[in-house]
Every structure is written in structure tokens, then in C-alpha cells.
Write an enzyme that holds these catalytic residues in place. Structure first.
Site, PDB file in Angstrom:
ATOM      1  CG  ASN A  28      71.759  87.796  29.393  1.00 30.54           C
ATOM      2  OD1 ASN A  28      70.847  88.277  28.706  1.00 30.54           O
ATOM      3  ND2 ASN A  28      71.711  87.770  30.710  1.00 30.54           N
TER       4      ASN A  28
ATOM      5  CG  ASN B  48      62.572  88.868  26.917  1.00 27.13           C
ATOM      6  OD1 ASN B  48      61.946  87.983  26.330  1.00 27.13           O
ATOM      7  ND2 ASN B  48      62.018  90.027  27.243  1.00 27.13           N
TER       8      ASN B  48
ATOM      9  CE  LYS C 150      60.594  93.604  26.765  1.00 32.95           C
ATOM     10  NZ  LYS C 150      60.651  93.956  25.360  1.00 32.95           N
TER      11      LYS C 150
ATOM     12  CB  SER D 283      60.008 103.905  30.369  1.00 33.15           C
ATOM     13  OG  SER D 283      58.618 103.779  30.394  1.00 33.15           O
TER      14      SER D 283
ATOM     15  CB  THR E 121      56.929 104.049  33.198  1.00 35.82           C
ATOM     16  OG1 THR E 121      56.182 103.571  34.282  1.00 35.82           O
ATOM     17  CG2 THR E 121      58.395 103.827  33.462  1.00 35.82           C
TER      18      THR E 121
ATOM     19  CE1 TYR F  82      61.063  98.570  32.581  1.00 36.22           C
ATOM     20  CE2 TYR F  82      59.019  99.809  32.811  1.00 36.22           C
ATOM     21  CZ  TYR F  82      60.135  99.469  32.069  1.00 36.22           C
ATOM     22  OH  TYR F  82      60.312 100.024  30.831  1.00 36.22           O
TER      23      TYR F  82
ATOM     24  CE  LYS G  13      63.926 100.990  31.700  1.00 38.88           C
ATOM     25  NZ  LYS G  13      65.120 100.558  30.980  1.00 38.88           N
TER      26      LYS G  13
ATOM     27  CG  ASN H 113      52.542  91.260  30.773  1.00 35.35           C
ATOM     28  OD1 ASN H 113      51.647  90.557  31.214  1.00 35.35           O
ATOM     29  ND2 ASN H 113      53.822  91.062  31.051  1.00 35.35           N
ATOM     30  CG  ASN H 114      53.688  95.566  26.415  1.00 37.80           C
ATOM     31  OD1 ASN H 114      54.735  94.951  26.481  1.00 37.80           O
ATOM     32  ND2 ASN H 114      53.425  96.579  27.206  1.00 37.80           N
TER      33      ASN H 114
HETATM   34  C1  UD1 Z   1      53.581  99.307  29.739  1.00 43.54           C
HETATM   35  C2  UD1 Z   1      54.221  99.558  31.065  1.00 43.54           C
HETATM   36  C3  UD1 Z   1      55.280 100.621  30.900  1.00 43.54           C
HETATM   37  C4  UD1 Z   1      56.304 100.134  29.899  1.00 43.54           C
HETATM   38  C5  UD1 Z   1      55.610  99.824  28.586  1.00 43.54           C
HETATM   39  C6  UD1 Z   1      56.570  99.176  27.631  1.00 43.54           C
HETATM   40  C7  UD1 Z   1      52.437  99.101  32.716  1.00 43.54           C
HETATM   41  C8  UD1 Z   1      51.548  99.667  33.759  1.00 43.54           C
HETATM   42  N1  UD1 Z   1      53.216  99.962  32.047  1.00 43.54           N
HETATM   43  O1  UD1 Z   1      52.961 100.509  29.304  1.00 43.54           O
HETATM   44  O2  UD1 Z   1      55.913 100.851  32.138  1.00 43.54           O
HETATM   45  O3  UD1 Z   1      57.295 101.115  29.683  1.00 43.54           O
HETATM   46  O4  UD1 Z   1      54.540  98.895  28.806  1.00 43.54           O
HETATM   47  O5  UD1 Z   1      55.963  98.936  26.421  1.00 43.54           O
HETATM   48  O6  UD1 Z   1      52.462  97.907  32.510  1.00 43.54           O
HETATM   49  N2  UD1 Z   1      45.608  96.969  27.463  1.00 43.54           N
HETATM   50  C9  UD1 Z   1      44.417  96.281  27.390  1.00 43.54           C
HETATM   51  N3  UD1 Z   1      44.458  94.922  27.291  1.00 43.54           N
HETATM   52  C10 UD1 Z   1      45.626  94.216  27.243  1.00 43.54           C
HETATM   53  C11 UD1 Z   1      46.850  94.935  27.324  1.00 43.54           C
HETATM   54  C12 UD1 Z   1      46.800  96.319  27.441  1.00 43.54           C
HETATM   55  O7  UD1 Z   1      43.334  96.877  27.420  1.00 43.54           O
HETATM   56  O8  UD1 Z   1      45.603  92.985  27.166  1.00 43.54           O
HETATM   57  C13 UD1 Z   1      45.564  98.436  27.554  1.00 43.54           C
HETATM   58  C14 UD1 Z   1      46.200  98.958  28.837  1.00 43.54           C
HETATM   59  O9  UD1 Z   1      45.254  99.011  29.868  1.00 43.54           O
HETATM   60  C15 UD1 Z   1      46.689 100.331  28.374  1.00 43.54           C
HETATM   61  C16 UD1 Z   1      47.025 100.146  26.886  1.00 43.54           C
HETATM   62  O10 UD1 Z   1      46.332  98.966  26.498  1.00 43.54           O
HETATM   63  O11 UD1 Z   1      45.653 101.247  28.450  1.00 43.54           O
HETATM   64  C17 UD1 Z   1      48.508  99.957  26.635  1.00 43.54           C
HETATM   65  O12 UD1 Z   1      48.992  98.936  27.506  1.00 43.54           O
HETATM   66  P1  UD1 Z   1      50.446  98.324  27.380  1.00 43.54           P
HETATM   67  O13 UD1 Z   1      50.728  97.931  25.971  1.00 43.54           O
HETATM   68  O14 UD1 Z   1      50.579  97.263  28.435  1.00 43.54           O
HETATM   69  O15 UD1 Z   1      51.404  99.546  27.680  1.00 43.54           O
HETATM   70  P2  UD1 Z   1      51.440 100.534  28.958  1.00 43.54           P
HETATM   71  O16 UD1 Z   1      50.683 100.007  30.093  1.00 43.54           O
HETATM   72  O17 UD1 Z   1      51.103 101.891  28.484  1.00 43.54           O
END
Ligand code: UD1
Length: 345
Positions: A34, A37, A87, A127, A129, A152, A156, A201-202
Site C-alpha cells: 500500500n 513506507n 517496523k 527478527s 529482537t 514491535y 513478531k 533510527n538505524n
Molecule cells: C533495531 C531494532 C530491532 C529491529 C532492527 C531492524 C531497536 C531497539 N531494535 O535493531 O528490533 O529488528 O532495528 O533493523 O530499535 N546506534 C547508534 N547510533 C544511531 C543508531 C544506532 O549508536 O544513531 C547503535 C545502536 O545503539 C545499536 C547499533 O547501532 O547498538 C545498531 O542499531 P540499529 O541499527 O538501530 O539496530 P538494532 O537496535 O540492533
């Protein structure tokens, strides 16, 4: 005749790469998306890479009657790969009902569709997770499922339970749940990749956007963990390797005579710290990345990486691409986005 496969969320990050690998393996994906995203141009890009344009059913997976109607016009569909889900971990804590309704509701609907039309294979996007902070590393598929850190994560877990219960009641169902570790990177053509909504966020999209000058600096969340360099450890897997695993899972399920519900970890089997990822990226783009150390992010696990023996032994799948391959492809994708002024905001 090519086998047809429904791919929900097929225009999304992992879904689009999986469509490319399905087509390369002589399957015909039918995408249900749809575009909540994802972007329509991704379909053009799938066609540009593969020479084949998949059909698109622009439908919400919560709309069961519409799904039924649209799917009934096809013959020879073999199965469903179900990616479509919300997600964003943070948003799920603010809007849990949105997550439970969408992620669980759509999984139930796709199982009902599978039953209605007597498809047999069902591949589910899960995941790592679900393991929370494991007591023993690397985690195997037998490792305990711990209390989820977010709604989230719980969706799963619940979806896996729903599929497991349903598989006990339906002896023809061949279901596979794939537990992804940390998917990163993009297609080497730089035509498809991740399109984060707003500020990422990732980790890896945040790194590439910082290097491209869109973000001022990367915050590394936590520098005082009990790891070799004090930063968290994850198992990063190239999205193309991950996409190939879906084709392997499909073939694995098709080769079995009887019903099944199997779970596989999908990772590289190797843990890397946040600082190691940053350093590897700096080597690839030959520039220093602007970063600072910030407080720990709530809900982060310290260390998690996969034991991937089961996927290797039973599906004949293993990763072929390295962390550096993934970071190089992620960087080239970011550069291609900037060149074409594409954002998802
Ligand atoms: C996150 C989700 C997880 C999801 C996955 C999908 C959380 C707690 N978990 O995993 O459920 O399945 O994404 O891809 O959100 N980091 C930084 N600075 C940043 C971003 C991340 O230091 O700006 C660090 C985080 O603290 C972590 C690592 O990088 O240690 C990976 O983070 P991220 O890419 O967000 O993945 P997950 O948290 O492992």
C-alpha cells in the site's frame, strides 16, 4: 511456467531486494503493497535490474475482502512471502494498538488467504529482537524467547505463535519464519536500497546520511558497555544475502512433502561493534565521520549475533558478502539518492 509468489511489502527495503532475487531464480513475484513506507519508483527499478515488471496489487493487507478479490484473478500461485509490517520500534511504544492491529491482523489475513486458495508455502519476516539480550552467544533457534522490549518486538513473537498454532491445525501448511539480525546495504546497482522515513533510527542509514552532510553528526549510543571497545555488538547482514535466503526458504519448503513450521536465524554469524562499523565505513568512503559518544539508548541489547548453522545445513544458504561490501553498497546508494534528489520525507 514460472511459479507465482505473492510478496506483501514487496516495494519495501527487504521486499524489493527479494523480488529481484526471486525473478533471478525464475519465480514471478506478485507484489501487494500500500506504499505506506515505500515508493512507486522502486517497481521501475526492479524492472530495470531484472527486465521483468511485477504486478502490483495496491491493497492494505488488513482489507481481507479486497485481497481475496484481487488474488482470485490469478492461477498457479505457490505461496506467500509476508514482509508487510510496521517496523519503527520507538513509534510502537507510543502507538501499540496501531502495531498490534496492523502486524498481527495482516499476518492472520495472509494465512486465511493461504487457506482459501490452498497455497502451501508461507515465509514470514521475523527478527532477532525475539531473543532480547541472550544469556548465551551466538544465539541458536533454540535460544529462549525473552520478554520483548517493545510492542514491535512482541508483534513478531505473537505472529510466530499464531503461525505455529495454525501449523498444528493445518497439516498442509509449509511455514518458515526467518529471524533477521541487522540487515544493511543496498543492491550493488544502486537502483534499490533503504528509504528511511524522516531521520533514520538505524545505524547504517544514519552513518551514510551523516557522511552525505544531511545529518550533522552520528551519536554513538553508549560507550561504556562490557564489550571490547565499549559499544554494542550486532550481526550485520547484507540485504542481498538476506534476499537470497528467502528464495532458499521457499525452495526448502517446496521440497518438503509434509507440512512444517521451521525457524531460521539469518545473520553473518559474526558480531561487530558500532565503532568497528564506523571505522570500516571511514575506510570505504575515505573520510572521517563526524560522531560523538552519547548516553545509552533505552532498550538496546549489549551484544547479539547469530549461529547460522541451521540455515546452512538445512537450506544450503550462507552469506557471501562482507560488512565492507554492505557499507560500500549503502554508501553508493546514498550517493545515488542525493544525485537524484530522492528523499522519503
Ligand atoms: C533495531 C531494532 C530491532 C529491529 C532492527 C531492524 C531497536 C531497539 N531494535 O535493531 O528490533 O529488528 O532495528 O533493523 O530499535 N546506534 C547508534 N547510533 C544511531 C543508531 C544506532 O549508536 O544513531 C547503535 C545502536 O545503539 C545499536 C547499533 O547501532 O547498538 C545498531 O542499531 P540499529 O541499527 O538501530 O539496530 P538494532 O537496535 O540492533
Amino acid at each position: 511456467m514460472k511459479k507465482k509468489i505473492i510478496v506483501t511489502g514487496g516495494a519495501g527495503y527487504i521486499g524489493s531486494h527479494t523480488c529481484v532475487e526471486l525473478i533471478a531464480s525464475n519465480y514471478e513475484p506478485i507484489i501487494i503493497d500500500n506504499f505506506y513506507n515505500s515508493k512507486h519508483f522502486i517497481i521501475d527499478r526492479i524492472e530495470e535490474i531484472t527486465g521483468f515488471r511485477p504486478d502490483i496489487l495496491d491493497t492494505n493487507c488488513l482489507n481481507y475482502e479486497q485481497l481475496r478479490l484481487k488474488i482470485s484473478s490469478y492461477n498457479n500461485i505457490n505461496g506467500i512471502i509476508h514482509f508487510a509490517a510496521y517496523k519503527a520500534v520507538g513509534e510502537s511504544t507510543q502507538k501499540p494498538l496501531k502495531y498490534y492491529q496492523n502486524n498481527i491482523g495482516s499476518t492472520i489475513n495472509m494465512l486465511k488467504i493461504l487457506e482459501d486458495f490452498k497455497f502451501s508455502s508461507f515465509i514470514f519476516s521475523s527478527s532477532c529482537t525475539v531473543y532480547g539480550q541472550p544469556k548465551q552467544l551466538p544465539v541458536t533457534e533454540e535460544s529462549p524467547i525473552l520478554l520483548a522490549e517493545s510492542p514491535y518486538g512482541r508483534t513478531k513473537q505473537i505472529c510466530e505463535d499464531v503461525i505455529s498454532d495454525y501449523s498444528k491445525a493445518n497439516s498442509t501448511l509449509k511455514a518458515v519464519s526467518l529471524r533477521y539480525f541487522n540487515p544493511i546495504g543496498a543492491h550493488p546497482s544502486s537502483l534499490i536500497g533503504e528509504l528511511p522515513l524522516g531521520a533514520p533510527n538505524n545505524l547504517v542509514p544514519f552513518i551514510t546520511q551523516t557522511a552525505a552532510g544531511i545529518r550533522k553528526e552520528l551519536s554513538i549510543f553508549g560507550h561504556d558497555y562490557s564489550t571490547s571497545d565499549g559499544t554494542c555488538i550486532r550481526d550485520y547482514i547484507h540485504v542481498v544475502d538476506l534476499a537470497r535466503a528467502h528464495v532458499a526458504a521457499l525452495k526448502f519448503s517446496e521440497a518438503k512433502k509434509n507440512g512444517l513450521f521451521e525457524i531460521f536465524n539469518l545473520g553473518s554469524g559474526q558480531g561487530n561493534s558500532v565503532l568497528e562499523v564506523v571505522q570500516a565505513f571511514e575506510e570505504i568512503c575515505e573520510e572521517k565521520l563526524n560522531y560523538k559518544f552519547s548516553p545509552r539508548r533505552p532498550g538496546d541489547v549489549v551484544e547479539v549475533y547469530a549461529n547460522v548453522e541451521k540455515a546452512k545445513n538445512e537450506m544450503g544458504w550462507e552469506t557471501k558478502l562482507s560488512l565492507k561490501d554492505a557499507l560500500k553498497d549503502a554508501w553508493n546508494w546514498e550517493l545515488a539518492l542525493r544525485k537524484n534528489l530522492i528523499t522519503n520525507e
